[in-house]
Design a protein around this motif. Structure first.
Motif, PDB file in Angstrom:
ATOM      1  N   LEU A  58     -25.847  86.937 100.228  1.00  0.00           N
ATOM      2  CA  LEU A  58     -25.732  88.381 100.391  1.00  0.00           C
ATOM      3  C   LEU A  58     -25.846  88.805 101.849  1.00  0.00           C
ATOM      4  N   ALA A  59     -26.828  88.272 102.560  1.00  0.00           N
ATOM      5  CA  ALA A  59     -27.012  88.663 103.969  1.00  0.00           C
ATOM      6  C   ALA A  59     -25.793  88.281 104.801  1.00  0.00           C
ATOM      7  N   LEU A  60     -25.267  87.084 104.576  1.00  0.00           N
ATOM      8  CA  LEU A  60     -24.086  86.655 105.319  1.00  0.00           C
ATOM      9  C   LEU A  60     -22.882  87.534 104.976  1.00  0.00           C
ATOM     10  N   GLY A  61     -22.765  87.924 103.719  1.00  0.00           N
ATOM     11  CA  GLY A  61     -21.669  88.801 103.311  1.00  0.00           C
ATOM     12  C   GLY A  61     -21.742  90.166 103.977  1.00  0.00           C
ATOM     13  N   LEU A  62     -22.943  90.696 104.083  1.00  0.00           N
ATOM     14  CA  LEU A  62     -23.108  92.011 104.715  1.00  0.00           C
ATOM     15  C   LEU A  62     -22.830  91.934 106.222  1.00  0.00           C
ATOM     16  N   VAL A  63     -23.271  90.855 106.851  1.00  0.00           N
ATOM     17  CA  VAL A  63     -23.004  90.688 108.284  1.00  0.00           C
ATOM     18  C   VAL A  63     -21.504  90.515 108.517  1.00  0.00           C
ATOM     19  N   ALA A  64     -20.857  89.721 107.676  1.00  0.00           N
ATOM     20  CA  ALA A  64     -19.415  89.512 107.822  1.00  0.00           C
ATOM     21  C   ALA A  64     -18.659  90.825 107.638  1.00  0.00           C
ATOM     22  N   ALA A  65     -19.073  91.625 106.670  1.00  0.00           N
ATOM     23  CA  ALA A  65     -18.417  92.921 106.452  1.00  0.00           C
ATOM     24  C   ALA A  65     -18.650  93.857 107.635  1.00  0.00           C
ATOM     25  N   GLY A 103     -16.600  89.855 100.697  1.00  0.00           N
ATOM     26  CA  GLY A 103     -16.510  89.156  99.418  1.00  0.00           C
ATOM     27  C   GLY A 103     -16.492  87.651  99.562  1.00  0.00           C
ATOM     28  N   LYS A 104     -15.787  87.145 100.563  1.00  0.00           N
ATOM     29  CA  LYS A 104     -15.742  85.694 100.773  1.00  0.00           C
ATOM     30  C   LYS A 104     -17.118  85.143 101.126  1.00  0.00           C
ATOM     31  N   ALA A 105     -17.829  85.831 101.977  1.00  0.00           N
ATOM     32  CA  ALA A 105     -19.134  85.334 102.412  1.00  0.00           C
ATOM     33  C   ALA A 105     -20.252  85.738 101.453  1.00  0.00           C
ATOM     34  N   GLY A 106     -20.129  86.902 100.837  1.00  0.00           N
ATOM     35  CA  GLY A 106     -21.210  87.409 100.010  1.00  0.00           C
ATOM     36  C   GLY A 106     -21.135  87.036  98.551  1.00  0.00           C
ATOM     37  N   GLY A 107     -19.995  86.528  98.113  1.00  0.00           N
ATOM     38  CA  GLY A 107     -19.875  86.118  96.720  1.00  0.00           C
ATOM     39  C   GLY A 107     -19.814  87.291  95.765  1.00  0.00           C
ATOM     40  N   ARG A 108     -20.343  87.078  94.579  1.00  0.00           N
ATOM     41  CA  ARG A 108     -20.204  88.052  93.493  1.00  0.00           C
ATOM     42  C   ARG A 108     -21.315  89.085  93.432  1.00  0.00           C
ATOM     43  N   SER A 109     -22.029  89.237  94.475  1.00  0.00           N
ATOM     44  CA  SER A 109     -23.100  90.229  94.478  1.00  0.00           C
ATOM     45  C   SER A 109     -22.500  91.619  94.290  1.00  0.00           C
ATOM     46  N   PRO A 110     -23.059  92.423  93.402  1.00  0.00           N
ATOM     47  CA  PRO A 110     -22.513  93.765  93.188  1.00  0.00           C
ATOM     48  C   PRO A 110     -22.756  94.706  94.369  1.00  0.00           C
ATOM     49  N   VAL A 111     -23.592  94.309  95.294  1.00  0.00           N
ATOM     50  CA  VAL A 111     -23.903  95.137  96.451  1.00  0.00           C
ATOM     51  C   VAL A 111     -22.763  95.091  97.476  1.00  0.00           C
ATOM     52  N   VAL A 112     -22.111  93.932  97.596  1.00  0.00           N
ATOM     53  CA  VAL A 112     -21.109  93.729  98.646  1.00  0.00           C
ATOM     54  C   VAL A 112     -19.937  94.714  98.533  1.00  0.00           C
ATOM     55  N   PRO A 113     -19.327  94.919  97.356  1.00  0.00           N
ATOM     56  CA  PRO A 113     -18.218  95.881  97.307  1.00  0.00           C
ATOM     57  C   PRO A 113     -18.633  97.305  97.661  1.00  0.00           C
ATOM     58  N   ILE A 114     -19.824  97.699  97.276  1.00  0.00           N
ATOM     59  CA  ILE A 114     -20.293  99.057  97.569  1.00  0.00           C
ATOM     60  C   ILE A 114     -20.537  99.221  99.069  1.00  0.00           C
ATOM     61  N   VAL A 115     -21.226  98.252  99.651  1.00  0.00           N
ATOM     62  CA  VAL A 115     -21.472  98.310 101.095  1.00  0.00           C
ATOM     63  C   VAL A 115     -20.148  98.210 101.849  1.00  0.00           C
ATOM     64  N   GLY A 116     -19.216  97.395 101.343  1.00  0.00           N
ATOM     65  CA  GLY A 116     -17.902  97.291 101.966  1.00  0.00           C
ATOM     66  C   GLY A 116     -17.165  98.615 101.972  1.00  0.00           C
ATOM     67  N   ALA A 117     -17.262  99.363 100.872  1.00  0.00           N
ATOM     68  CA  ALA A 117     -16.601 100.674 100.807  1.00  0.00           C
ATOM     69  C   ALA A 117     -17.219 101.647 101.807  1.00  0.00           C
ATOM     70  N   VAL A 118     -18.536 101.634 101.923  1.00  0.00           N
ATOM     71  CA  VAL A 118     -19.213 102.513 102.887  1.00  0.00           C
ATOM     72  C   VAL A 118     -18.841 102.117 104.318  1.00  0.00           C
ATOM     73  N   LEU A 119     -18.817 100.818 104.573  1.00  0.00           N
ATOM     74  CA  LEU A 119     -18.436 100.361 105.914  1.00  0.00           C
ATOM     75  C   LEU A 119     -16.974 100.694 106.216  1.00  0.00           C
ATOM     76  N   ALA A 120     -16.126 100.683 105.210  1.00  0.00           N
ATOM     77  CA  ALA A 120     -14.724 101.053 105.428  1.00  0.00           C
ATOM     78  C   ALA A 120     -14.616 102.521 105.839  1.00  0.00           C
TER      79      ALA A 120
END
Length: 187
Positions: A58-65, A103-120
């Motif tokens: 999860l942490a790597l996914g958030l940093v990558a995003a 998504g590639k780095a964070g996997g299937r965590s439900p947090v990653v798509p939501i944080v990705g949308a906010v970061l977008a």
């Protein structure tokens, strides 16, 4: 009454029986004949496969995003500044790149798509501010960094005046692209 011991077992093909290999040393022993070909792959059990790359951090996914959001937002701003127009497909690309990286780095965590949308959303906003600052700097013949960093309030005011419904549609499209990109990348 004594019994005689049984006779020793005889080899079915001794050297006398025409088997020239009966008395030779095993292959690989000193003085033994060498095999006419090297050992074949797979003669022994193959080594275990390397472990799969770690996904689901999860942490790597958030940093990558976050990194993808900063880079994509800056590139989006350069495109806006160079063309002096907002480009919808570029906003879609910004969102998708952020979602894909998270998504590639964070996997299937439900947090990653939501944080990705906010970061977008933040990335598209950053890109629009960069583009606006580039246009202002060109108009007043000033340096971009001076306009963007020293007069960010002026840049934001100019952005507010030029924002229209299409601007906010680009925000929504980018957020949707980030959310769906993260879901697809994690699958």
């Amino acid at each position: 009454m004594s019994q005689s011991p049984p006779p020793p077992p005889q080899q079915p093909y001794g050297p006398a029986d025409g088997n020239p290999y009966a008395q030779q040393a095993p292959v690989g022993a000193p003085g033994a004949p060498q095999a006419p070909y090297p050992p074949q792959p797979g003669a022994f059990a193959p080594p275990p496969p390397p472990p799969a790359p770690s996904r689901g951090n999860l942490a790597l996914g958030l940093v990558a995003a976050l990194v993808a959001a900063l880079v994509a937002g800056a590139l989006y701003g350069v495109i806006i500044g160079a063309t002096e127009h907002e480009i919808g497909w570029a906003a879609v690309g910004v969102g998708f790149v952020i979602g894909l990286a998270g998504g590639k780095a964070g996997g299937r965590s439900p947090v990653v798509p939501i944080v990705g949308a906010v970061l977008a959303l933040a990335s598209v906003y950053l890109g629009q501010l960069v583009g606006e600052a580039m246009m202002i700097a060109d108009y007043v013949h000033a340096d971009f960094s001076e306009v963007f960093f020293d007069h960010l309030d002026v840049v934001q005011e100019a952005w507010k005046k030029e924002a229209d419904p299409l601007t906010f549609l680009f925000f929504a499209i980018a957020a949707f692209a980030a959310f769906s990109g993260a879901k697809k990348a994690a699958a």
